[in-house]
Design an enzyme around this catalytic site. Structure first.
Site, mmCIF file in Angstrom:
data_model
loop_
_atom_site.group_PDB
_atom_site.id
_atom_site.type_symbol
_atom_site.label_atom_id
_atom_site.label_comp_id
_atom_site.label_asym_id
_atom_site.label_seq_id
_atom_site.Cartn_x
_atom_site.Cartn_y
_atom_site.Cartn_z
ATOM 1 N N SER A 114 -2.048 3.366 -0.517
ATOM 2 C CA SER A 114 -1.057 2.722 0.350
ATOM 3 C C SER A 114 -1.637 1.793 1.399
ATOM 4 C CB SER A 114 -0.203 3.764 1.056
ATOM 5 O OG SER A 114 0.579 4.416 0.132
ATOM 6 N N ASP A 160 5.537 5.706 0.519
ATOM 7 C CA ASP A 160 4.321 5.250 1.193
ATOM 8 C C ASP A 160 4.577 4.899 2.653
ATOM 9 O OD1 ASP A 160 3.470 5.484 -1.368
ATOM 10 O OD2 ASP A 160 3.090 3.358 -1.703
ATOM 11 N N TYR A 210 4.521 -0.914 -13.294
ATOM 12 C CA TYR A 210 5.264 -0.157 -12.272
ATOM 13 C C TYR A 210 6.755 -0.503 -12.284
ATOM 14 C CZ TYR A 210 6.541 1.906 -7.803
ATOM 15 O OH TYR A 210 7.169 2.658 -6.821
HETATM 16 C C1 GLA Z 1 3.511 3.333 -5.236
HETATM 17 C C2 GLA Z 1 4.873 3.044 -4.601
HETATM 18 C C3 GLA Z 1 5.559 4.345 -4.161
HETATM 19 C C4 GLA Z 1 5.577 5.378 -5.284
HETATM 20 C C5 GLA Z 1 4.194 5.537 -5.917
HETATM 21 C C6 GLA Z 1 4.218 6.412 -7.141
HETATM 22 O O1 GLA Z 1 2.621 3.839 -4.277
HETATM 23 O O2 GLA Z 1 4.744 2.191 -3.489
HETATM 24 O O3 GLA Z 1 6.866 4.053 -3.723
HETATM 25 O O4 GLA Z 1 6.549 5.059 -6.248
HETATM 26 O O5 GLA Z 1 3.643 4.284 -6.299
HETATM 27 O O6 GLA Z 1 4.564 7.719 -6.822
#
Ligand code: GLA
Length: 354
Positions: A114, A160, A210
């Protein structure tokens, strides 16, 4: 270079926000589900002062890059997250005069820890204090999430930014991403966290898998006639779905169940089993792992003193999180040696070197 060297005068305020590592509950947040992150010691720091001209200027010390914003034209790269936060505040009616922002971060980029949420939350904290904005920590997280979606192109959930805004490094933040209800929970007794970088970096935004995973989940929820996959608790319910929706939905449902079980306060051994099961589910059903990460997780899982290990974050590369017996930090060096011997270049990220 420091703020003074870049902008010619000292900053007015400084703010910072941490990265996070997620212990359980991956790809559940955009399905209205449950997550269990904790903050990590690595942080992003911003220093802010008023600009002397009519433009915002952003400087990243890590990249040694300065970006000046002209008009409403959205920038790319690190500046897009900062600009997104400011632009959303302006669109909500706040008056934000042109500012200079200096950024430095120890949160590694592209490893599922993050870095972008830390940048958003640090920026928003700084801007909130400079302009005395009446925003609480949950609102900051919500604005950060929108900056990520609207300005960086990642259709992410709220985990995050909530973790960066509200979690600390000494406990786990159990969060219901639908209601935003949360509880601060202790780590399982007798254990601590280990985070190792697999050496394979990801870029989640735009064309990554994603956004595609998120779209698949939304389609599965539509076929199951529920608002979100969070509304299903029985993994059998997905049996009639076509592939790959069946496996995607099964991951989300079983992962939510794992978080809920862990949040009840299970033994450290059970917590580790849930992490191992989460990894298998991410690898086989959700298909967001890569060979380097699977290799690292397999080494961790067979090492004595490791209760459980899994891929953490958005996936497609990134870091692994493990739960290890307290005081057994030598495990990290041993695991890393084996991993690097297999031809990879990993690094220990948590615990940080003191
Ligand atoms: C990224 C996204 C989050 C979450 C994760 C997977 O970090 O920003 O919102 O979906 O992937 O859990």
């Amino acid at each position: 270079m420091n703020f003074q060297q870049i902008f010619g005068n000292p900053p007015e305020i400084e703010a910072s926000a941490p990265g996070r590592v997620n212990l359980l509950g991956e790809h559940t947040d955009y399905n209205d589900g449950f997550v269990l992150p904790t903050a990590i010691p690595q942080r992003t720091t911003v220093q802010i002062g008023l600009s002397r001209d009519l433009q915002h200027h952003f400087y990243s010390e890590n990249l040694d890059e300065k970006v000046s914003i002209s008009g409403d034209h959205p920038p790319s790269g690190f500046a897009s997250y900062i600009f997104g936060c400011i632009d959303l505040l302006v669109k909500s009616g706040y008056k934000i005069s042109p500012i200079n922002i200096w950024v430095n971060s120890t949160v590694p980029i592209g490893l599922g820890l993050s870095s972008s949420a830390a940048l958003e939350v640090a920026t928003l904290r700084g801007v909130r204090s400079l302009f005395n904005l009446p925003l609480n920590d949950v609102e900051l997280a919500q604005i950060g999430q929108q900056a990520e979606i609207q300005y960086a192109g990642l259709n992410c959930g709220i985990m995050d930014q909530m973790a960066s805004s509200l979690a600390d490094i000494d406990s786990m933040l159990f969060l219901d991403t639908r209601t935003l209800e949360r509880r601060v929970l202790p780590f399982p007794k007798g254990a601590e966290i280990l985070v190792i970088d697999s050496g394979v970096h990801h870029a989640l935004a735009k064309d990554s898998g994603y956004n595609q995973r998120r779209a698949e989940c939304e389609e599965a929820a539509r076929l199951l006639q529920v608002k979100a996959l969070r509304d299903i608790t029985d993994p059998q319910a997905v049996e009639f779905l076509p592939e790959p929706l069946k496996r995607r939905a099964r991951h989300v449902i079983t992962e939510n169940n794992r978080v809920l079980e862990a949040a009840q306060g299970v033994s450290v051994e059970r917590f580790g089993e849930l992490m191992n099961a989460s990894h298998a589910s991410q690898r086989d059903d959700y298909e967001v792992s890569v060979v380097a990460v699977d290799t690292l997780v397999a080494i961790l899982q067979k090492t004595p003193g490791v209760f459980g290990a899994r891929l953490t974050g958005g996936g497609f590369g990134g870091a692994c999180v493990a739960l290890i017996a307290s005081g057994e930090e030598a495990i990290a060096t041993d695991v890393l040696k084996q991993f690097n011997h297999a031809g990879y270049v990993g690094h220990i990220l948590v615990p940080t070197k003191s």
